[in-house]
Write a protein that holds these residues in place. Structure first.
Motif, PDB file in Angstrom:
ATOM      1  N   LYS A  10      32.187  40.027  31.127  1.00  0.00           N
ATOM      2  CA  LYS A  10      33.246  39.240  31.353  1.00  0.00           C
ATOM      3  C   LYS A  10      33.300  39.236  33.065  1.00  0.00           C
ATOM      4  CE  LYS A  10      36.038  40.458  27.789  1.00  0.00           C
ATOM      5  NZ  LYS A  10      38.419  40.060  27.547  1.00  0.00           N
ATOM      6  N   THR A  12      35.451  39.552  36.408  1.00  0.00           N
ATOM      7  CA  THR A  12      36.899  40.697  36.718  1.00  0.00           C
ATOM      8  C   THR A  12      37.251  39.450  36.674  1.00  0.00           C
ATOM      9  OG1 THR A  12      35.685  41.509  38.437  1.00  0.00           O
ATOM     10  CG2 THR A  12      35.535  42.665  36.944  1.00  0.00           C
ATOM     11  N   VAL A  13      39.113  39.610  37.265  1.00  0.00           N
ATOM     12  CA  VAL A  13      40.008  39.411  37.626  1.00  0.00           C
ATOM     13  C   VAL A  13      40.523  39.964  38.590  1.00  0.00           C
ATOM     14  CG1 VAL A  13      41.644  37.925  37.086  1.00  0.00           C
ATOM     15  CG2 VAL A  13      39.647  37.565  35.533  1.00  0.00           C
ATOM     16  N   ALA A  15      43.559  42.869  40.238  1.00  0.00           N
ATOM     17  CA  ALA A  15      45.064  42.617  39.333  1.00  0.00           C
ATOM     18  C   ALA A  15      46.273  42.568  40.008  1.00  0.00           C
ATOM     19  CB  ALA A  15      44.873  44.409  39.318  1.00  0.00           C
ATOM     20  N   ARG A  16      46.038  41.703  41.404  1.00  0.00           N
ATOM     21  CA  ARG A  16      46.994  40.752  41.816  1.00  0.00           C
ATOM     22  C   ARG A  16      46.861  39.464  41.155  1.00  0.00           C
ATOM     23  NH1 ARG A  16      45.652  41.292  48.071  1.00  0.00           N
ATOM     24  NH2 ARG A  16      43.780  41.057  46.835  1.00  0.00           N
ATOM     25  N   ARG A  17      45.930  39.122  41.386  1.00  0.00           N
ATOM     26  CA  ARG A  17      45.844  37.557  40.898  1.00  0.00           C
ATOM     27  C   ARG A  17      46.724  37.437  39.264  1.00  0.00           C
ATOM     28  NH1 ARG A  17      40.389  34.709  40.672  1.00  0.00           N
ATOM     29  NH2 ARG A  17      41.308  35.599  42.794  1.00  0.00           N
ATOM     30  N   GLN A  18      45.814  38.530  38.665  1.00  0.00           N
ATOM     31  CA  GLN A  18      46.309  38.297  36.879  1.00  0.00           C
ATOM     32  C   GLN A  18      48.028  39.009  37.341  1.00  0.00           C
ATOM     33  OE1 GLN A  18      44.593  38.219  34.125  1.00  0.00           O
ATOM     34  NE2 GLN A  18      46.674  38.387  32.883  1.00  0.00           N
ATOM     35  N   ALA A  19      48.085  39.534  37.726  1.00  0.00           N
ATOM     36  CA  ALA A  19      49.480  40.371  37.810  1.00  0.00           C
ATOM     37  C   ALA A  19      51.008  38.437  38.543  1.00  0.00           C
ATOM     38  CB  ALA A  19      50.756  41.103  38.538  1.00  0.00           C
ATOM     39  N   ALA A  21      49.390  35.810  37.539  1.00  0.00           N
ATOM     40  CA  ALA A  21      49.609  34.845  36.607  1.00  0.00           C
ATOM     41  C   ALA A  21      50.443  35.023  35.603  1.00  0.00           C
ATOM     42  CB  ALA A  21      48.083  34.418  36.171  1.00  0.00           C
ATOM     43  N   ASP A  22      50.922  36.628  35.304  1.00  0.00           N
ATOM     44  CA  ASP A  22      51.328  37.105  34.795  1.00  0.00           C
ATOM     45  C   ASP A  22      53.054  36.847  34.936  1.00  0.00           C
ATOM     46  OD1 ASP A  22      49.444  37.844  32.764  1.00  0.00           O
ATOM     47  OD2 ASP A  22      49.873  40.053  33.388  1.00  0.00           O
ATOM     48  N   ARG A  83      58.940  40.458  26.673  1.00  0.00           N
ATOM     49  CA  ARG A  83      57.251  41.436  27.587  1.00  0.00           C
ATOM     50  C   ARG A  83      57.924  42.039  28.844  1.00  0.00           C
ATOM     51  NH1 ARG A  83      55.327  34.955  28.316  1.00  0.00           N
ATOM     52  NH2 ARG A  83      53.721  35.118  26.164  1.00  0.00           N
TER      53      ARG A  83
END
Length: 91
Positions: A10, A12-13, A15-19, A21-22, A83
């Motif tokens: 897969k 890799t995203v 961590a900052r971008r994923q955080a 988005a969340d 969440r």
């Protein structure tokens, strides 16, 4: 011409971008919850403040929709709180 091979792993995203988005998804969930609660309260409470009997009966007959919006909004807010608590417990 043959097609390229399928990827093995897969992407890799960061961590900052994923955080980010969340956080955006959680904020949108909270906004949806607040709006649904406000709409539900408006539909459930408004027949008591409407002076026109015809309009009052029309809005009163749609009280089921108001209760549904109220319950849905509370569920969205509850999911947001769940969440947030899970995110604070994780870190």
């Amino acid at each position: 011409m043959p097609l390229p091979a399928a990827p093995d792993r897969k992407p890799t995203v960061p961590a900052r971008r994923q955080a980010a988005a969340d956080l955006k998804a959680n904020n949108e969930l909270m906004i949806k919850g607040i709006l649904c609660v406000l709409i539900g309260l408006g539909v459930v409470v408004s027949p008591y403040f409407i002076t026109s009997p015809g309009m009052q009966s029309i809005v009163a007959r749609s009280s089921l929709v108001g209760w549904f919006a109220l319950v849905l909004g509370c569920a969205f807010i509850g999911l947001y709180v769940r969440r947030r608590m899970a995110a604070s417990a994780k870190s």
